[in-house]
Design an enzyme around this catalytic site. Structure first.
Site, PDB file in Angstrom:
ATOM      1  N   CYS A 133      24.536  71.074  37.897  1.00  0.00           N
ATOM      2  CA  CYS A 133      23.719  69.877  37.640  1.00  0.00           C
ATOM      3  C   CYS A 133      24.571  68.605  37.686  1.00  0.00           C
ATOM      4  O   CYS A 133      25.614  68.522  37.046  1.00  0.00           O
ATOM      5  CB  CYS A 133      23.045  70.015  36.275  1.00  0.00           C
ATOM      6  SG  CYS A 133      22.250  68.495  35.730  1.00  0.00           S
ATOM      7  N   CYS A 179      24.680  67.000  33.892  1.00  0.00           N
ATOM      8  CA  CYS A 179      25.224  67.679  32.704  1.00  0.00           C
ATOM      9  C   CYS A 179      26.607  67.109  32.341  1.00  0.00           C
ATOM     10  O   CYS A 179      27.360  66.643  33.216  1.00  0.00           O
ATOM     11  CB  CYS A 179      25.345  69.179  32.956  1.00  0.00           C
ATOM     12  SG  CYS A 179      23.812  70.086  32.644  1.00  0.00           S
ATOM     13  N   ALA A 239      27.003  63.501  42.439  1.00  0.00           N
ATOM     14  CA  ALA A 239      26.990  63.559  43.901  1.00  0.00           C
ATOM     15  C   ALA A 239      27.867  62.464  44.504  1.00  0.00           C
ATOM     16  O   ALA A 239      28.465  62.637  45.557  1.00  0.00           O
ATOM     17  CB  ALA A 239      25.558  63.444  44.402  1.00  0.00           C
ATOM     18  N   ASP A 265      24.195  56.166  41.444  1.00  0.00           N
ATOM     19  CA  ASP A 265      25.134  56.283  42.568  1.00  0.00           C
ATOM     20  C   ASP A 265      24.459  55.997  43.906  1.00  0.00           C
ATOM     21  O   ASP A 265      25.134  55.798  44.914  1.00  0.00           O
ATOM     22  CB  ASP A 265      25.732  57.697  42.595  1.00  0.00           C
ATOM     23  CG  ASP A 265      26.526  57.996  41.325  1.00  0.00           C
ATOM     24  OD1 ASP A 265      27.413  57.186  40.984  1.00  0.00           O
ATOM     25  OD2 ASP A 265      26.229  59.015  40.655  1.00  0.00           O
ATOM     26  N   HIS A 295      20.710  70.574  29.347  1.00  0.00           N
ATOM     27  CA  HIS A 295      19.956  70.675  30.596  1.00  0.00           C
ATOM     28  C   HIS A 295      18.521  71.161  30.345  1.00  0.00           C
ATOM     29  O   HIS A 295      17.605  70.826  31.082  1.00  0.00           O
ATOM     30  CB  HIS A 295      20.702  71.664  31.507  1.00  0.00           C
ATOM     31  CG  HIS A 295      20.193  71.718  32.894  1.00  0.00           C
ATOM     32  ND1 HIS A 295      20.385  70.701  33.801  1.00  0.00           N
ATOM     33  CD2 HIS A 295      19.475  72.667  33.558  1.00  0.00           C
ATOM     34  CE1 HIS A 295      19.820  71.027  34.951  1.00  0.00           C
ATOM     35  NE2 HIS A 295      19.267  72.215  34.826  1.00  0.00           N
ATOM     36  N   SER A 334      14.101  64.706  40.903  1.00  0.00           N
ATOM     37  CA  SER A 334      15.141  65.383  41.681  1.00  0.00           C
ATOM     38  C   SER A 334      15.934  66.388  40.858  1.00  0.00           C
ATOM     39  O   SER A 334      16.703  67.161  41.400  1.00  0.00           O
ATOM     40  CB  SER A 334      16.083  64.342  42.279  1.00  0.00           C
ATOM     41  OG  SER A 334      16.719  63.613  41.240  1.00  0.00           O
ATOM     42  N   HIS A 337      17.133  68.080  34.494  1.00  0.00           N
ATOM     43  CA  HIS A 337      17.870  67.557  33.329  1.00  0.00           C
ATOM     44  C   HIS A 337      17.099  66.317  32.811  1.00  0.00           C
ATOM     45  O   HIS A 337      16.780  65.427  33.591  1.00  0.00           O
ATOM     46  CB  HIS A 337      19.288  67.175  33.740  1.00  0.00           C
ATOM     47  CG  HIS A 337      20.188  66.956  32.572  1.00  0.00           C
ATOM     48  ND1 HIS A 337      21.237  67.800  32.259  1.00  0.00           N
ATOM     49  CD2 HIS A 337      20.179  66.009  31.604  1.00  0.00           C
ATOM     50  CE1 HIS A 337      21.825  67.370  31.161  1.00  0.00           C
ATOM     51  NE2 HIS A 337      21.197  66.270  30.749  1.00  0.00           N
ATOM     52  N   HIS A 358      15.863  62.972  31.985  1.00  0.00           N
ATOM     53  CA  HIS A 358      16.415  61.651  32.290  1.00  0.00           C
ATOM     54  C   HIS A 358      15.317  60.695  32.723  1.00  0.00           C
ATOM     55  O   HIS A 358      14.207  61.107  33.046  1.00  0.00           O
ATOM     56  CB  HIS A 358      17.456  61.748  33.417  1.00  0.00           C
ATOM     57  CG  HIS A 358      16.863  62.112  34.747  1.00  0.00           C
ATOM     58  ND1 HIS A 358      16.509  63.396  35.078  1.00  0.00           N
ATOM     59  CD2 HIS A 358      16.541  61.354  35.827  1.00  0.00           C
ATOM     60  CE1 HIS A 358      16.004  63.422  36.301  1.00  0.00           C
ATOM     61  NE2 HIS A 358      16.006  62.185  36.786  1.00  0.00           N
ATOM     62  N   HIS A 400       5.675  48.915  30.499  1.00  0.00           N
ATOM     63  CA  HIS A 400       5.359  47.591  31.017  1.00  0.00           C
ATOM     64  C   HIS A 400       5.557  46.572  29.909  1.00  0.00           C
ATOM     65  O   HIS A 400       4.739  46.458  28.988  1.00  0.00           O
ATOM     66  CB  HIS A 400       3.924  47.550  31.564  1.00  0.00           C
ATOM     67  CG  HIS A 400       3.827  48.159  32.930  1.00  0.00           C
ATOM     68  ND1 HIS A 400       2.654  48.600  33.490  1.00  0.00           N
ATOM     69  CD2 HIS A 400       4.788  48.372  33.855  1.00  0.00           C
ATOM     70  CE1 HIS A 400       2.904  49.071  34.694  1.00  0.00           C
ATOM     71  NE2 HIS A 400       4.188  48.948  34.938  1.00  0.00           N
ATOM     72  N   LYS A 454      -4.562  66.873  40.957  1.00  0.00           N
ATOM     73  CA  LYS A 454      -5.469  65.908  41.578  1.00  0.00           C
ATOM     74  C   LYS A 454      -4.736  65.225  42.730  1.00  0.00           C
ATOM     75  O   LYS A 454      -3.567  64.858  42.589  1.00  0.00           O
ATOM     76  CB  LYS A 454      -5.888  64.850  40.556  1.00  0.00           C
ATOM     77  CG  LYS A 454      -6.710  63.748  41.191  1.00  0.00           C
ATOM     78  CD  LYS A 454      -7.225  62.753  40.199  1.00  0.00           C
ATOM     79  CE  LYS A 454      -7.987  61.637  40.900  1.00  0.00           C
ATOM     80  NZ  LYS A 454      -9.145  62.099  41.683  1.00  0.00           N
ATOM     81  N   PHE A 455      -5.426  65.069  43.832  1.00  0.00           N
ATOM     82  CA  PHE A 455      -4.858  64.322  44.950  1.00  0.00           C
ATOM     83  C   PHE A 455      -5.563  62.977  45.044  1.00  0.00           C
ATOM     84  O   PHE A 455      -6.784  62.905  44.930  1.00  0.00           O
ATOM     85  CB  PHE A 455      -5.072  65.090  46.269  1.00  0.00           C
ATOM     86  CG  PHE A 455      -4.223  66.319  46.391  1.00  0.00           C
ATOM     87  CD1 PHE A 455      -2.932  66.239  46.885  1.00  0.00           C
ATOM     88  CD2 PHE A 455      -4.703  67.551  45.980  1.00  0.00           C
ATOM     89  CE1 PHE A 455      -2.137  67.377  46.983  1.00  0.00           C
ATOM     90  CE2 PHE A 455      -3.916  68.689  46.073  1.00  0.00           C
ATOM     91  CZ  PHE A 455      -2.625  68.603  46.576  1.00  0.00           C
TER      92      PHE A 455
HETATM   93  P1  H2U Z   1      14.796  61.117  39.792  1.00  0.00           P
HETATM   94  O1  H2U Z   1      14.971  62.520  39.382  1.00  0.00           O
HETATM   95  O2  H2U Z   1      13.672  60.429  39.079  1.00  0.00           O
HETATM   96  O3  H2U Z   1      14.759  61.001  41.274  1.00  0.00           O
HETATM   97  O4  H2U Z   1      16.110  60.324  39.310  1.00  0.00           O
HETATM   98  C1  H2U Z   1      17.408  60.761  39.557  1.00  0.00           C
HETATM   99  C2  H2U Z   1      18.267  59.582  39.959  1.00  0.00           C
HETATM  100  O5  H2U Z   1      19.618  59.941  39.766  1.00  0.00           O
HETATM  101  C3  H2U Z   1      18.103  59.195  41.417  1.00  0.00           C
HETATM  102  O6  H2U Z   1      17.718  57.853  41.518  1.00  0.00           O
HETATM  103  C4  H2U Z   1      20.394  59.417  40.796  1.00  0.00           C
HETATM  104  C5  H2U Z   1      19.480  59.419  42.017  1.00  0.00           C
HETATM  105  O7  H2U Z   1      19.851  58.391  42.903  1.00  0.00           O
HETATM  106  N1  H2U Z   1      21.592  60.238  40.941  1.00  0.00           N
HETATM  107  C6  H2U Z   1      22.821  59.644  40.812  1.00  0.00           C
HETATM  108  O8  H2U Z   1      22.922  58.434  40.598  1.00  0.00           O
HETATM  109  N2  H2U Z   1      23.940  60.416  40.914  1.00  0.00           N
HETATM  110  C7  H2U Z   1      23.927  61.738  41.161  1.00  0.00           C
HETATM  111  O9  H2U Z   1      24.949  62.372  41.237  1.00  0.00           O
HETATM  112  C8  H2U Z   1      22.641  62.456  41.357  1.00  0.00           C
HETATM  113  C9  H2U Z   1      21.391  61.648  41.203  1.00  0.00           C
END
Ligand code: H2U
Length: 350
Positions: A50, A53, A59, A76, A113, A161, A164, A166, A281, A311-312
């Site tokens: 992850c 974590c 990344a 990032d 996590h 994405s 974890h 966030h 908001h 729902k779509f």
């Molecule tokens: P979402 O799960 O809502 O997409 O948010 C995760 C964010 O975390 C996403 O905007 C960032 C992605 O760019 N991220 C980092 O900044 N660094 C990482 O190593 C992985 C994800």
């Protein structure tokens, strides 16, 4: 007297100046369309793969500290950056484009996590509320920032994405489209009535009671009369506050309580990690307190009748106007009667 409307009708959303077509009784129609995979199995407390974590490499190459509470960092892969001098696009005419700059942050709610706001201990949810406030304050203090959006995408269905726990904080040098419409609507209402739109709306909802999901001493969670998503919820402060940065100790304590309870009920409703997009908001950054704007959170969950049927917003919704089958009153009743954290079925207060 609560408003009773049978049969198809349209409901007006004064915050966004738009309508939603409501068609009660359509939920019994057969469904042979897409079903979603049910919630994945239990997650480990720590996942070596992850990006979020503690102690792991992200990344982008940076290494997370071995954090033991909340943890925020600069995204990032930010959607916004500094304005590139010399790259100013045309700002008027038929092909209009404005320059934009801003700053993106990611906030982890917990080092674990497998944690979620629905199950985290009350002090941890409170720490998350505090971090929403401090991150908003810091972001708003940056040069040229006009608006700060705190939002959470929860679940694969909402494009999250990483499981974890966030959220994200995007600070921008302009007021984006949705808050800009809310700014205009609340300002016009205040000019006309001398009171705030959402404060007056809250009074109507508290008097009717039908769409209330939860209440406590500081906050009310309700399904808005004009909700689009089946189990959409708005969380409103009883006090006239304009932004997260204006919340005092009591507001934050009671907010953590209602968020913990609402998210627990969401998960209990279809016995799954209820997906949603939520956002705060608050009034635009900078300037003085605005008596027209009342802070509120919006929760937009896509699930309709089970953990696997969503729902779509397609067809008529994309081409004409949003539509819903389950009424806001039915949705609020379901959420109210769903057992939450330690509260028995039917319990009203968090
Ligand atoms: P979402 O799960 O809502 O997409 O948010 C995760 C964010 O975390 C996403 O905007 C960032 C992605 O760019 N991220 C980092 O900044 N660094 C990482 O190593 C992985 C994800």
């Amino acid at each position: 007297m609560p408003l009773r409307i049978d049969g198809p009708h349209r409901r007006y959303n004064p915050l966004l100046d738009e309508w939603v077509l409501t068609s009660p009784g359509r939920l019994d129609r057969p469904w042979q369309g897409q079903t979603e995979p049910s919630t994945p199995g239990a997650r480990p407390a720590y996942d070596p793969e992850c990006y979020l974590c503690p102690g792991n490499r992200r990344a982008g190459g940076a290494e997370n500290p071995r954090y033991d509470g909340t943890f925020a960092f600069d995204n990032d892969f930010p959607a916004l950056g500094r304005l590139t001098v010399g790259a100013r696009p045309p700002t008027d005419g038929m092909l209009r484009a404005d320059p934009v700059s801003g700053h993106c942050r990611v906030l982890c709610f917990s080092p674990r996590h497998d944690a979620t706001l629905a199950t985290m201990a009350p002090p941890e949810v409170r720490a998350t509320v505090d971090a929403w406030c401090t991150e908003t304050e810091r972001a708003a203090a940056r040069e040229a920032i006009r608006y700060v959006q705190v939002f959470e995408n929860r679940g694969d269905l909402m494009g999250c994405s990483n499981p974890h726990p966030h959220c994200q904080i995007w600070a921008v040098d302009h007021v984006p489209s949705v808050p800009s419409r809310k700014l205009a609507a609340q300002g016009a209402y205040h000019d006309a009535h001398g009171s705030d739109l959402l404060g007056d709306y809250l009074e109507v909802e508290l008097a009717e009671g039908e769409r209330i999901v939860l209440t406590n001493d500081g906050w009310v969670a309700l399904v808005p009369f004009w909700a689009i998503w089946p189990f959409e919820v708005m969380v409103l402060p009883r006090r006239a506050v304009g932004g997260l940065v204006e919340l005092d100790e009591d507001d934050r304590r009671s907010l953590a309580e209602i968020v913990a309870e609402l998210t627990a009920r969401y998960d209990a409703l279809f016995a799954c990690e209820f997906p949603y997009s939520m956002g705060w908001h608050g009034r635009p950054a900078g300037g003085h307190a605005d008596p027209a704007w009342r802070l509120h959170a919006v929760y937009y969950p896509p699930l309709l009748r089970s953990a696997t049927i969503r729902k779509f917003l397609v067809g008529y919704e994309m081409t004409a106007e949003p539509q819903r089958d389950l009424t806001a009153e039915e949705a609020a009743t379901r959420l109210r009667e769903t057992p939450g954290r330690g509260a028995g079925p039917g319990a009203r207060d968090s």
